[in-house]
Design an enzyme around this catalytic site. Structure first.
Site, PDB file in Angstrom:
ATOM      1  N   GLU A   1     -35.294  29.577  19.370  1.00  0.00           N
ATOM      2  CA  GLU A   1     -36.695  29.844  19.205  1.00  0.00           C
ATOM      3  C   GLU A   1     -36.763  31.332  20.159  1.00  0.00           C
ATOM      4  OE1 GLU A   1     -39.803  31.118  18.699  1.00  0.00           O
ATOM      5  OE2 GLU A   1     -40.379  28.812  20.037  1.00  0.00           O
TER       6      GLU A   1
ATOM      7  N   CYS B   1     -46.046  32.501  21.764  1.00  0.00           N
ATOM      8  CA  CYS B   1     -44.694  33.099  20.739  1.00  0.00           C
ATOM      9  C   CYS B   1     -45.437  33.831  19.754  1.00  0.00           C
ATOM     10  CB  CYS B   1     -43.443  32.390  20.708  1.00  0.00           C
ATOM     11  SG  CYS B   1     -43.394  31.173  20.016  1.00  0.00           S
TER      12      CYS B   1
END
Length: 484
Positions: A260, A294
């Site tokens: 990720e 993010c």
């Protein structure tokens, strides 16, 4: 003499956050200090794990795996539910730890702890529901007289490498599903947030998992490389930068990975949107935890017919955000995690302005505190547009059509999540069809996430999916069984 005594007493007063190997606190001679991101004071000394500590953790994890891989699903689920209960009992203390070591506003740290307790419960549910499927072998003329089905099998020892920005919940997105599937875990937390990881490991053992099922090792890149390449590690789950993720993928070879990675989230505002509501939502999400998320809204792509209205409402809302001490319940935007991040963002803002961008709010960080910063007319080749800012900076972009908005969003090497604001169904469906991202969030910001949903990206945003059930499928493998 007196000054030497003072130094010794000061050193003795600093908390030591140990490695945890099979339930044992393990210290070493090599130590790093962790500073409070807001005050700069020393929070802890952290013993750094080396080859010997890694070997002990691997041996413990392999031995524990021989046991937990045979646990029935209800036992794994029960331990995870107990861990969820224990975490709720200790929520405020854990939130304070996160706020201090990560610099996260306390009100946001409390939300993280609440989500983490839910995340453990979702992992328990996934453990209880983990199942294979029947195989219709007699659909083949060569399969008559046989019965087939699949089971999900644990992979073994999982290397989990977690980031600083959600030190509890993003660690749990790896650790929870791994344990739910009958694996064991070695967790390497971000160097800035060691104590949260230690709290988590001890809580899981208290909840009933064997000590060897979860170890925590502290260290830097050398430890990380040794961990992910260790032959005893069956799989790696990593959250962090694309550069490190790519290095891990190369080092792992055929070893499976879940990565990720980064994003420069686009959020599209249609002319058929509730423009003021979108602006207010994006003003909050764009600067939450100083943008160190993010999926934080970074590129706001607005139809030219509503651009002026959006900009006015957005800037008004941004002006109400409070910057300051993360332990103050009223703080919205806390410090950046380190001086390097502040220096990088200052340079990127200067570059954007030198390329013709206009500064609408904020500007430069003073120390680690950076005010909410908004720019417009920044070209796409500027760092603030083409790369991940990971800070409290937002760029407004004007487009003349919905198709142009989607194309602008897709002109990125990232594709994690995208926010779409529109009340016009054909435009919503067009966005869902054409946007290149792992998630399309309609009439909410790109930062929306709940922890049972599948979560992950495309392009340079990574491979694989998190979220309890999706992660459990990654962290187990399909075994086919045929009975004759």
């Amino acid at each position: 003499m007196s000054s030497e005594i003072t130094r010794q007493e000061t050193t003795a007063a600093i908390e030591v956050v140990p490695n945890v190997i099979a339930g044992e606190a393990v210290t070493t001679g090599a130590r790093e200090q962790v500073l409070n991101p807001y005050t700069g004071e020393v929070l802890y000394e952290v013993p750094q794990a080396g080859e010997a500590e890694l070997r002990r953790a691997l041996d413990a994890a392999v031995a524990a795996f021989a046991d937990v891989r045979r646990w029935p699903a209800h036992r794994r689920a029960s331990c995870l539910r107990e861990a969820s209960r224990l975490l709720r009992e200790r929520a405020e203390d854990v939130a304070l730890t996160i706020a201090r070591e990560a610099g996260k506003p306390l009100k946001a740290a409390r939300v993280e702890v609440g989500r983490s307790a839910e995340n453990l419960a979702f992992a328990a549910d996934a453990a209880a529901d983990l199942a294979g499927e029947g195989l219709p072998l007699d659909a083949s003329v060569y399969g008559e007289g046989r019965v087939g089905f699949t089971v999900r099998a644990p992979r073994g020892v999982i290397a989990a490498i977690s980031p600083f920005n959600f030190p509890l919940n993003l660690a749990l997105h790896k650790v929870g599903p791994a344990l739910a599937g009958g694996n064991t875990v070695i967790l390497k937390p971000a160097p800035q947030t060691p104590k949260t990881a230690v709290i988590l490991a001890r809580l899981l053992v208290e909840a009933g998992f064997p000590p060897g099922a979860i170890s925590v090792l502290h260290g830097g890149a050398d430890l990380g490389n040794a961990l992910v390449t260790a032959p005893d590690v069956a799989m790696v789950s990593f959250t962090g930068s694309p550069q490190v993720g790519q290095a891990i993928a190369r080092a792992c070879g055929l070893k499976p990975v879940v990565l990720e990675l980064g994003n420069n989230s686009a959020n599209l505002v249609d002319e058929h949107a509730d423009v003021d509501a979108a602006a207010r939502l994006l003003a909050v999400a764009g600067f939450a935890y100083a943008g160190q998320v993010c999926i934080h809204p970074q590129r706001l792509i607005i139809h030219e017919r509503v651009y002026e209205q959006f900009r006015a409402t957005f800037l008004e809302a941004v002006g109400t955000l409070k910057v300051g001490d993360p332990l103050d319940d009223t703080t919205d935007v806390g410090p950046l995690i380190n001086d390097a991040g502040a220096a990088r963002l200052n340079a990127w803002v200067d570059e954007a302005v030198s390329f013709g961008g206009t500064l609408l709010a904020g500007g430069h960080a003073e120390g680690r505190l950076m005010p909410p910063t908004v720019l417009e007319d920044v070209p796409e080749h500027a760092q603030l547009v083409c790369n991940e800012a990971f800070g409290p900076v937002v760029v407004l972009q004007r487009v003349d059509s919905w198709t142009d908005a989607i194309d602008t969003a897709n002109r990125s090497r990232f594709g994690l999540q995208t926010g779409v604001f529109s009340t016009y169904l054909p435009h919503v469906l067009q966005a869902v069809r054409d946007i290149e991202a792992g998630g399309v969030i309609v009439n909410d910001t790109s930062a929306f996430r709940v922890d049972q949903m599948p979560y992950g990206g495309v392009k340079d945003s990574g491979v694989g999916r998190e979220g309890a059930r999706a992660a459990l499928e990654e962290l187990t493998y399909v075994r086919s069984v045929v009975l004759r």
